[in-house]
Write a protein that holds these residues in place. Sequence first.
Motif, PDB file in Angstrom:
ATOM      1  N   LEU B 670     -52.839   1.817 -63.513  1.00  0.00           N
ATOM      2  CA  LEU B 670     -53.487   1.780 -62.206  1.00  0.00           C
ATOM      3  C   LEU B 670     -54.797   2.528 -62.245  1.00  0.00           C
ATOM      4  O   LEU B 670     -55.804   2.078 -61.697  1.00  0.00           O
ATOM      5  N   MET B 691     -51.376  -6.312 -55.918  1.00  0.00           N
ATOM      6  CA  MET B 691     -50.173  -5.567 -56.268  1.00  0.00           C
ATOM      7  C   MET B 691     -49.366  -6.335 -57.314  1.00  0.00           C
ATOM      8  O   MET B 691     -48.940  -5.771 -58.324  1.00  0.00           O
ATOM      9  N   VAL B 694     -50.783  -5.953 -60.744  1.00  0.00           N
ATOM     10  CA  VAL B 694     -50.439  -4.709 -61.445  1.00  0.00           C
ATOM     11  C   VAL B 694     -48.994  -4.762 -61.935  1.00  0.00           C
ATOM     12  O   VAL B 694     -48.680  -4.404 -63.077  1.00  0.00           O
ATOM     13  N   ALA B 758     -43.862   0.150 -61.149  1.00  0.00           N
ATOM     14  CA  ALA B 758     -45.262  -0.130 -60.842  1.00  0.00           C
ATOM     15  C   ALA B 758     -45.443  -0.506 -59.383  1.00  0.00           C
ATOM     16  O   ALA B 758     -46.530  -0.353 -58.825  1.00  0.00           O
ATOM     17  N   ALA B 762     -48.613   0.531 -57.074  1.00  0.00           N
ATOM     18  CA  ALA B 762     -49.481  -0.641 -56.945  1.00  0.00           C
ATOM     19  C   ALA B 762     -49.669  -0.985 -55.480  1.00  0.00           C
ATOM     20  O   ALA B 762     -50.764  -1.330 -55.028  1.00  0.00           O
TER      21      ALA B 762
END
Lengths: 252, 777
Positions: B670, B691, B694, B758, B762
Motif C-alpha cells: 500500500l 481496493m 490492492v 489487505a 486497502a
Amino acid sequence: MTDQDTAVPVLRATGLVKTHRAARGGAEVRAVRGVDLGVGRGDFVAVTGPSGAGKSTLLHLLAGLRRPDAGEIHLDGRRVDTLREADWAVLRRRRIGIVFQTGNLVSDLTVADNIELPALLAGHSARAARERREELLTDLGLADRADAAPAALSGGERQRAALARALVNDPDLLFADEPTGSLDSRSAREVLALLTRHHAKGRTIVLVTHDARVAGSADRVVSLFDGLITDDARVDDTPPARGIRDVLDLGG
Amino acid sequence: MRAALRWIRADLASHRLPALLVVLATAGVSAALLLAGALLNNVTGPWQRQFARADGAHVWIETRTDHADTALARLPGVTAVGGPYDTTTATLTGRNGRPATGPELPLSLRATDPGPPAVSAPLPVAGGPLDAARPDGIVLEHSLASAAWARPGDRLTLRGPDGRSHTLTVLGIADSPDRARYPDLRPGLAWVLPGTLGTVQPTAALRGHAVGLRLAHPADADYTAQRAVTTLGGDVTRVATWTDARDSHERESRPAGLLLGLCGLAALAAAALAVAGAAAGRISSRLGDIATLKALGFTPAGIARMFVAQHLLLAAAGLLIGGAGALTAAALLPALAPDPGVTATPWALARAVFGSGPLALLAAPACLVTVAAASALPALRAARIPAVPPADGEPAQDRPPRPARLALLRRLPPALVLGVRGAVRGRGRTATAALRIAVPVLACTLALTAWSTLDGLGRTATAGSAAALTVRAAGPDDPLPAALAADPAVSGVHPGADREALAPGQSATFTLRALGTTDRPYPFDVVEGRPVHAVGEAVAGQGALDLLGIRVGQWARVTTDGTPRILHVVGRVVEPDRGGRIVSTGLDTLADATTPDPRPDYWAVTLRPGADADEVSTGLAAAFPGRLDVRPTTAPFAGLATVRAAVVGLVALLALITLAELLTVAAVALRAHRRDLALLRTIGVTPRQAMALVVTRCATVALLGGLLGAALGVPLALALIDAQGAATGVGAGLAHPPSAAALTTLVTAAVLAAAAAAALPALRAAREPAGEVLHRI
Ligand SMILES: Nc1ncnc2c1ncn2[C@@H]1O[C@H](COP(=O)(O)OP(=O)(O)O)[C@@H](O)[C@H]1O
Ligand SMILES: [Mg+2]
C-alpha cells in the motif's frame, strides 16, 4: 463563444469551504473560505495566487478529489458534490481530465499504457485506445517514447505524457494544477501550446498557476488569496463578458 | 546515545504496529522453542531423567559368585554398589488361570526388599511397589508387561527352573531405565520379594547374583565392565552397560524427537524472516526521517547500531512475553507437565520449561541472534541512505516496465488486470514479498508432512485399513480364524508369530516376524524390491538390513530358537517397530522338520472402514469367553500424540507469523502504491476497484509465495524425514507427502488470509480522498 454557451455554465461552485485539519489536533488551515465560481463552456480559466492561497485545494474540490466542508458544485446543472466517489470516478473517466505539477504517471506502467488506461477504463476498444494514444504521442513529439518507463522520461516529456493521458478521452473539462511549474521554459511553452489547442476545440480548461505569463494564455484570470477570490478578470482588454457576470451573479 | 534513545522512543510510539509485530514474532518463537524443548524432553528425555531419578546403575554384572559386590566396590571409579540381588530364571506360561495367549516369555526374577534401593530403583508406571504383606506379589518391568499383555491385578502362572508352577499376582508395573527393554534384552525383568524368589528357586547355589555399579564417570562404563570381568573371572554370566539401555530406550522416541526438532527449526526460520521483514518495512517507511537524522549528524554506523538495538529491545520484550506464555501453556497442558500424573510445583514447571535441555537454553540467544541478524541487513541499508531525501517525482522503477496487456480490461475487471499485473511486474518487490510468505508456508508444509507421515505410519501399522486389532487366543484355536473371518466388520485375518532371531556373528538380536502365509500374504508396505511370493522369501526393515549387512535381493542367514534358516530378502518395508530390526516372512516359512505346521501366536485382524474397533473387540471377547486377548493396533512410535500436538501448535504459530507477514506485505504494498492508487482514481478507477486492485495484488503475491513454499516444502520435508528414517533404522520411504487437498487448503488459506489482511488497509486507502494523498506526496 455564444451567450447560450456561457449562460449555462458547465461548472458552477457556490459557497465552497474547505478546512484542513492537521493529523494530530494541530492547527486548522482554512484553505478555501467561501468561493463562488462559474466556468462557462469553452472557458479557459486561470486560477492564480501566491503559494498557500488554496488554489490546489480549490481545484481538488472542483475535480471531486476532495470533499468540500460546505458549498455546492454543479456540473452541467447537476449537483455533483454529493456524489459517491464511485460516481465521481465514472465522471472522471468520461468527462474530466486532470494534470498535476509532478508525479502524474503510474510508475510501473509504460508511457503508452499510462495513456491508454483511461481510454480502456472508459470502455473504448483496445484498438481505439491505441490509435488515440498514437495520435496524441505523435502530436506531442513523444511517439518514440511510447514503451519507455515514466522514470526514463525528462520532466518535460513526463508532463506532456501526463497531458496526453488527461486528453485521451477528449474530456470537455480539463483541470491542470501548475502543469508547467517544474518545467524549463521551452517545455512549459510546449505544454501551454497543447492546452491552447485543446481549448481551441471548444473544451473547458481550469488551470492553476502562480506564473503570470502562464495565466496570460487563459482568457480569464481568477485571483485567489487566503482562500477567497479577490479578482476575476478577462485577460484581453475587453471588459468581462456579460455572460460571466450573470454566471457570477447566479453563483452569488 | 541519549539522542538515539529519544529517537527510538518516538519511533516506537509512532509506529506501534510494526513494533508490535516484532515483539509478537519473538514472543511466539521463543515460546515455541521453549515448549518444543519441554516436549522434546518429555518425548525423548524420559530415559535420561528416569535414569537419574532411579539412580540407575551404569554397569550391571550378573555372576554365579555370591559376594561379588565387595570385589566390585573396590574397582576404581565405582561410587555405589547395588545388590547383590539374587536372581533366577522362570517362564511366564499363563495368566489368570489359563495358558498364556501369546508365546511363553522368559523371565529373570530379581529379589528386592520392598523399600526403594540405593541403586536402580524401579520407577512405578502402574499399580504399586512390592509389599512385604503380599508374598505372592510380583512387579513387572514395563516392556515385559507390554509383551505379556499383563496389567496390575493379573494372576500370572510361572514355571520355575525346576519345572514347578507358581502363581503370582501383578502388584505393579515399573520402568527400569538401566536395563534394555524386552525383547532387546531377554529374559525380561520382574521383581519379587526375596522369600518369593526362595520358593521359585529353593536351591541357593543355583541362583544368580546381579550387582549394579554406579560410576563417577559414566563414560568409563566399558572399561569398568572389563575390569569387573577380569576381577571375577569365569563366574560372570552377563555384563551390560547403560549405553545398551539408553539405545534400547531411546530408539523408539528418536523419530518423534527429530520431527519435533524439525518443527522448531522451521518456526525459527519463519520468525527470522518475519522479523527481517518487519524491520525492513519499518526502515523503508522512514527513509525521509533517516535522511534527516543523518543531516542532523548521525553517523551511518550509529544509525545501523540504533536500528539493531531497537529491534533487540523489542525482541527482549518478546522474550519476556514468550517465556511467560510458555510457562502458562506448560501449566495448562498436561502433555508438557514434567512428570505425568504429578501436579507440578511452579518451580518444577519453570525447570521443565527453561531447563529442559539445549533447545530451551538456546531459545533466548537464538531469538536474539536471529533478530539481530534479521534487522542488521535493513539497518545497513538504512545506513547507506543518502542524507539528502530522495527528490520528489516519479519513483525509480526496479526495471523498465514492459507493455501491459491492458486490452484485457475490455473483458476483465481492472482490479484483476492491474492487480495481477502489478504483482507480476514489480519483480524485485514481489519476489521479496512472495519469499516472505513462502517461508512460513514452507514451514507449514514441513509440519503437514510430519503429520501425514504419522498418518502413514498409522496406516502401515494397520496394514492400510482404517483400524486393526491384534488377537491372541489361549488353548486350541481352530474355531477362532473362522469366527474372525465371519465377523462382517473384519476385512482380513493374518496369522502371526514373532521369533527372536540372531544374525551370524552378531550379539544383537532382531525379530523374525511370520505374518500371513505365502498363499495369503500380509499387505506389507514394501518401499523397495517386491513383496513375498514364495516360501523362504522375506522382507526386512532398514534396521534389520543394516544389522545383517545385506541389501534387498540378497540372502540372509538367521538363527531362531537354535534353528538356522536362510531367507531371501526380496524387499524392504517401512518398519517403525524396534528401530526397523524386523525381518518379516510368511508363517509357512517357519515350518521345518520339527514343526511342520507352525502355530500362530496371534492374529492380525484388519477392520473395514467405519467398523468400531471397541465393538468388534467386545464382540470377539464375548464369543470366546475368557480365552481371547484383543488389542487395538497402533503405530509403535513413542510420543506420537505429542508430535501431533506440536504440529498443531506449530501450524498455529506459523499461521500467526504468516498473518503478520501478510499484514506487513499488504502495508508495504500500500505504501509503495498509494500514489499510484490515487493517480488511478483521478483517471476514473472507483474506490472499490482501487481496493480490489490492492487485494488482488496481495492475493497474487500470496498465491505465488504459497505455491513456491509448498513446491519447495514438500520435497524438502520428504528428504528431511527420509534422512531421519535412514538414521533411525526405519529407512527411507517413511515420509508421506501431505495430501493434495491439504496443500490446496494451505495455499488457499494463505491467499484468503492475504486478501483479508489487505482488505482493511486497502479500504482505508481507497476511502482516503485522492486529493489528500496527492497533496502530501
Ligand atoms: N492535506 C492537507 N492537510 C493540511 N493542510 C493542508 C492540506 N492541503 C493543503 N493544506 C494547507 O492549505 C493551504 C492551501 O494549500 P493549497 O491549496 O495547496 O495552496 P496552493 O496550491 O495555493 O499553494 C496551505 O496552507 C496548505 O498548507
Ligand atoms: Mg498548489
